[in-house]
Design a protein around this motif. Structure first.
Motif, PDB file in Angstrom:
ATOM      1  N   GLU A  63       0.829  -1.209   0.000  1.00  0.00           N
ATOM      2  CA  GLU A  63       0.000   0.000   0.000  1.00  0.00           C
ATOM      3  C   GLU A  63       0.861   1.256   0.000  1.00  0.00           C
ATOM      4  O   GLU A  63       0.571   2.215  -0.732  1.00  0.00           O
ATOM      5  CB  GLU A  63      -0.927   0.015   1.213  1.00  0.00           C
ATOM      6  N   LEU A  64       1.923   1.259   0.779  1.00  0.00           N
ATOM      7  CA  LEU A  64       2.796   2.430   0.833  1.00  0.00           C
ATOM      8  C   LEU A  64       3.485   2.691  -0.504  1.00  0.00           C
ATOM      9  O   LEU A  64       3.520   3.830  -0.980  1.00  0.00           O
ATOM     10  CB  LEU A  64       3.842   2.252   1.940  1.00  0.00           C
ATOM     11  N   LEU A  65       4.022   1.656  -1.123  1.00  0.00           N
ATOM     12  CA  LEU A  65       4.727   1.826  -2.394  1.00  0.00           C
ATOM     13  C   LEU A  65       3.804   2.345  -3.490  1.00  0.00           C
ATOM     14  O   LEU A  65       4.200   3.170  -4.319  1.00  0.00           O
ATOM     15  CB  LEU A  65       5.353   0.502  -2.834  1.00  0.00           C
ATOM     16  N   LEU A  66       2.556   1.877  -3.487  1.00  0.00           N
ATOM     17  CA  LEU A  66       1.623   2.269  -4.539  1.00  0.00           C
ATOM     18  C   LEU A  66       0.927   3.596  -4.245  1.00  0.00           C
ATOM     19  O   LEU A  66       0.222   4.126  -5.102  1.00  0.00           O
ATOM     20  CB  LEU A  66       0.580   1.169  -4.741  1.00  0.00           C
ATOM     21  N   LYS A 227       1.758  -1.134 -10.427  1.00  0.00           N
ATOM     22  CA  LYS A 227       0.397  -1.103  -9.874  1.00  0.00           C
ATOM     23  C   LYS A 227      -0.338  -2.430 -10.083  1.00  0.00           C
ATOM     24  O   LYS A 227      -1.256  -2.764  -9.337  1.00  0.00           O
ATOM     25  CB  LYS A 227      -0.400   0.046 -10.485  1.00  0.00           C
ATOM     26  N   LYS A 228       0.061  -3.172 -11.083  1.00  0.00           N
ATOM     27  CA  LYS A 228      -0.542  -4.481 -11.341  1.00  0.00           C
ATOM     28  C   LYS A 228       0.302  -5.612 -10.757  1.00  0.00           C
ATOM     29  O   LYS A 228      -0.213  -6.522 -10.106  1.00  0.00           O
ATOM     30  CB  LYS A 228      -0.703  -4.690 -12.855  1.00  0.00           C
ATOM     31  N   ASN A 229       1.612  -5.542 -10.977  1.00  0.00           N
ATOM     32  CA  ASN A 229       2.487  -6.664 -10.640  1.00  0.00           C
ATOM     33  C   ASN A 229       2.741  -6.823  -9.146  1.00  0.00           C
ATOM     34  O   ASN A 229       2.797  -7.949  -8.635  1.00  0.00           O
ATOM     35  CB  ASN A 229       3.827  -6.508 -11.375  1.00  0.00           C
ATOM     36  N   ARG A 384      -2.165  10.744   6.404  1.00  0.00           N
ATOM     37  CA  ARG A 384      -2.731  10.811   5.048  1.00  0.00           C
ATOM     38  C   ARG A 384      -3.939   9.891   4.923  1.00  0.00           C
ATOM     39  O   ARG A 384      -3.959   8.968   4.105  1.00  0.00           O
ATOM     40  CB  ARG A 384      -1.672  10.443   4.004  1.00  0.00           C
ATOM     41  N   PRO A 385      -4.985  10.122   5.730  1.00  0.00           N
ATOM     42  CA  PRO A 385      -6.185   9.268   5.655  1.00  0.00           C
ATOM     43  C   PRO A 385      -6.839   9.301   4.277  1.00  0.00           C
ATOM     44  O   PRO A 385      -7.513   8.352   3.876  1.00  0.00           O
ATOM     45  CB  PRO A 385      -7.096   9.841   6.735  1.00  0.00           C
ATOM     46  N   ASP A 386      -6.632  10.410   3.543  1.00  0.00           N
ATOM     47  CA  ASP A 386      -7.190  10.530   2.196  1.00  0.00           C
ATOM     48  C   ASP A 386      -6.583   9.492   1.256  1.00  0.00           C
ATOM     49  O   ASP A 386      -7.292   8.829   0.479  1.00  0.00           O
ATOM     50  CB  ASP A 386      -6.952  11.944   1.646  1.00  0.00           C
ATOM     51  N   LEU A 387      -5.252   9.337   1.338  1.00  0.00           N
ATOM     52  CA  LEU A 387      -4.579   8.348   0.499  1.00  0.00           C
ATOM     53  C   LEU A 387      -4.962   6.931   0.911  1.00  0.00           C
ATOM     54  O   LEU A 387      -5.176   6.052   0.066  1.00  0.00           O
ATOM     55  CB  LEU A 387      -3.050   8.514   0.606  1.00  0.00           C
ATOM     56  N   HIS A 388      -5.059   6.725   2.219  1.00  0.00           N
ATOM     57  CA  HIS A 388      -5.413   5.395   2.731  1.00  0.00           C
ATOM     58  C   HIS A 388      -6.823   5.002   2.269  1.00  0.00           C
ATOM     59  O   HIS A 388      -7.061   3.875   1.841  1.00  0.00           O
ATOM     60  CB  HIS A 388      -5.329   5.396   4.256  1.00  0.00           C
ATOM     61  N   LYS A 389      -7.742   5.957   2.335  1.00  0.00           N
ATOM     62  CA  LYS A 389      -9.131   5.694   1.939  1.00  0.00           C
ATOM     63  C   LYS A 389      -9.246   5.432   0.440  1.00  0.00           C
ATOM     64  O   LYS A 389     -10.043   4.597  -0.008  1.00  0.00           O
ATOM     65  CB  LYS A 389     -10.009   6.880   2.338  1.00  0.00           C
ATOM     66  N   ALA A 390      -8.421   6.146  -0.338  1.00  0.00           N
ATOM     67  CA  ALA A 390      -8.495   6.021  -1.799  1.00  0.00           C
ATOM     68  C   ALA A 390      -7.663   4.864  -2.347  1.00  0.00           C
ATOM     69  O   ALA A 390      -7.732   4.569  -3.542  1.00  0.00           O
ATOM     70  CB  ALA A 390      -8.026   7.332  -2.441  1.00  0.00           C
ATOM     71  N   SER A 391      -6.894   4.213  -1.477  1.00  0.00           N
ATOM     72  CA  SER A 391      -5.986   3.160  -1.925  1.00  0.00           C
ATOM     73  C   SER A 391      -6.738   1.999  -2.576  1.00  0.00           C
ATOM     74  O   SER A 391      -7.775   1.550  -2.075  1.00  0.00           O
ATOM     75  CB  SER A 391      -5.161   2.640  -0.744  1.00  0.00           C
ATOM     76  N   THR A 392      -6.198   1.507  -3.670  1.00  0.00           N
ATOM     77  CA  THR A 392      -6.775   0.342  -4.351  1.00  0.00           C
ATOM     78  C   THR A 392      -6.180  -0.959  -3.804  1.00  0.00           C
ATOM     79  O   THR A 392      -6.584  -2.049  -4.199  1.00  0.00           O
ATOM     80  CB  THR A 392      -6.510   0.412  -5.866  1.00  0.00           C
TER      81      THR A 392
END
Length: 446
Positions: A63-66, A227-229, A384-392
């Motif tokens: 999650e952090l890397l992406l 993002k895929k691999n 960064r709750p915004d990034l965490h919430k939006a994370s795929t």
């Protein structure tokens, strides 16, 4: 002049097999013998327990890397979420971790070669290291290809071992020690023959068996489609642990009583010798040599990339942040190789203890690296709750599970202090961190 950056030449199949190579290494093929002698059949539970912890670390790392396309390694996000000192200490510590793994791997090559040749361990170790250096100097794509085929050999071997083991179980094959049966798991002193103490002391070697799984994170800068691999490789880790660790050890412990396996040799080789298939034992020995060489190959790759990053960030001499015409950080690669070569010297000075010493130091340092990943992830979710919430690719059960894993690591460190094998390396390793903090303070003043 070559453009001074790494090249995205690692394809999905490379990343997938590098991920598998990271979860099947010297710690399993050689270290399993010692951990089985400590814990007995309960070693299966140790692998399940540590495997679960490692999976949560990898989800946090993914999650952090992406979350930021500029992140190339975990030093980058540790700087953002903990501070520049964390990036400096973690970068150098990860480099040191893989130096130790590289030493363990070439020591293992020397040990395995003694199955066929009565020669000092350090000679085949040095030959292997020179060969790996030559291959790594070419292109990252070649590194990916080498790891692909090395990992494929390991996969085929372990699957073949499991299939053969199941057949032997079904037909009730007879060995010198009795019938091949699942009952071997509990008929020789029970599942915990050495008590809870033996089980706890085995955890260090089990942790070492998993080190390198985070190599997926180091390949991020050279992966064609991160993002895929990266998510694909991380999500398959539990299945790989179930098959390659639990499956293989279950079969080995069913074929042969744990009491008949040696702590100083690979149980994968021993089990085929014990059931009367010496040719197969020789083949397996070849496989475990390729496994050690594969892990050594990963060691040179990761140490050189980490030194390259440190050089680019001016946390190491700038010359280490340069690449050659093939976009390989050759200066960093040469420095790392020379230091890994000291492992061969160690196997000459203390041949019986060398493997345990370097694996213990490596495990302790990996606790730091994995701990920084978890703490960075906690800080990321809070700041960064915004990034965490939006994370795929959001990590599950955070931040609660992060704290659970950190407490588990702290408990294992305490346990290591009470083991005669790990106490001295545990006491000495903090010298590395003290030296790094002093170096960082000096660097800041300059």
């Amino acid at each position: 002049m070559a453009k001074q950056e790494l090249k995205r030449d690692l394809k999905n199949r490379h990343v997938q097999l590098i991920a598998i190579g990271g979860t099947i290494g010297t710690g399993l093929f050689l270290g399993a013998g010692k951990s089985i002698q400590m814990a007995g059949p309960a070693i299966l539970f140790a692998y399940i327990m540590i495997g679960i912890l490692v999976f949560f670390i990898m989800r946090a790392l993914g999650e952090l890397l992406l979350s930021n396309s500029d992140y190339q390694t975990f030093t980058d996000f540790s700087i953002d979420y903990i501070g520049p000192w964390a990036g400096y200490v973690t970068g150098w510590t990860y480099w040191f971790c893989w130096i130790m793994i590289g030493m363990a791997d070439i020591i293992a090559v020397g040990v395995y070669m003694q199955y066929w040749f009565d020669i000092p361990q350090w000679i085949p170790a040095i030959i292997c290291l020179i060969l790996l250096l030559t291959l790594n100097l070419l292109t990252v794509k070649l590194f990916g290809e080498i790891e692909f085929w090395f990992a494929l050999i390991k996969i085929i071997t372990i699957i073949a071992l499991i299939i053969i083991g199941i057949i032997l179980l079904v037909i009730g094959f007879q060995t010198d020690y009795g019938t091949v049966s699942v009952s071997n798991l509990w008929e020789h002193g029970g599942m915990l023959p050495n008590g809870i103490t033996g089980f706890l002391f085995a955890l260090q070697m089990v942790v070492f068996a998993f080190v390198g799984v985070e190599l997926i994170g180091v390949t991020a800068a050279e992966t064609e489609n991160p993002k895929k691999n990266i998510p694909s490789a991380i999500n398959k880790i539990p299945l790989r642990i179930l098959i390659f660790y639990i499956g293989a050890l279950f079969v080995i412990l069913s074929i042969t009583p744990w009491t008949e396996l040696s702590a100083s040799s690979s149980p994968f080789v021993s089990v085929f010798g014990l059931i009367g298939i010496p040719v197969a034992a020789g083949i397996i020995n070849f496989v475990v040599i390729t496994s050690a060489a594969s892990a050594g190959n990963s060691s040179l790759f990761s140490t050189s990339r980490m030194l390259y990053t440190l050089g680019k960030n001016e946390d190491a001499p700038k010359k280490l942040g340069k690449v050659n015409k093939n976009h390989v950080p050759s200066n960093a690669l040469f420095v790392s190789t020379i230091i890994v070569a000291l492992g061969a010297l160690l196997s000459y000075v203390i041949p019986d203890q060398a493997f345990t010493v370097v694996t213990t130091i490596s495990t302790i340092c990996f606790f730091w690296v994995w701990g920084v990943i978890l703490v960075s992830h906690i800080r990321y979710t809070k700041t960064r709750p915004d990034l965490h919430k939006a994370s795929t690719f959001r990590a599950p059960l955070t931040p609660f599970v992060n704290y659970v894993v950190l407490v588990a690591f702290a408990a294992i460190l305490v346990i290591m202090f009470f083991s005669d094998d790990t106490r001295i390396p545990l006491v000495l390793t903090p010298i590395w961190f003290i030296a790094l903090f002093i170096a960082y303070r000096i660097r800041r003043k300059k």
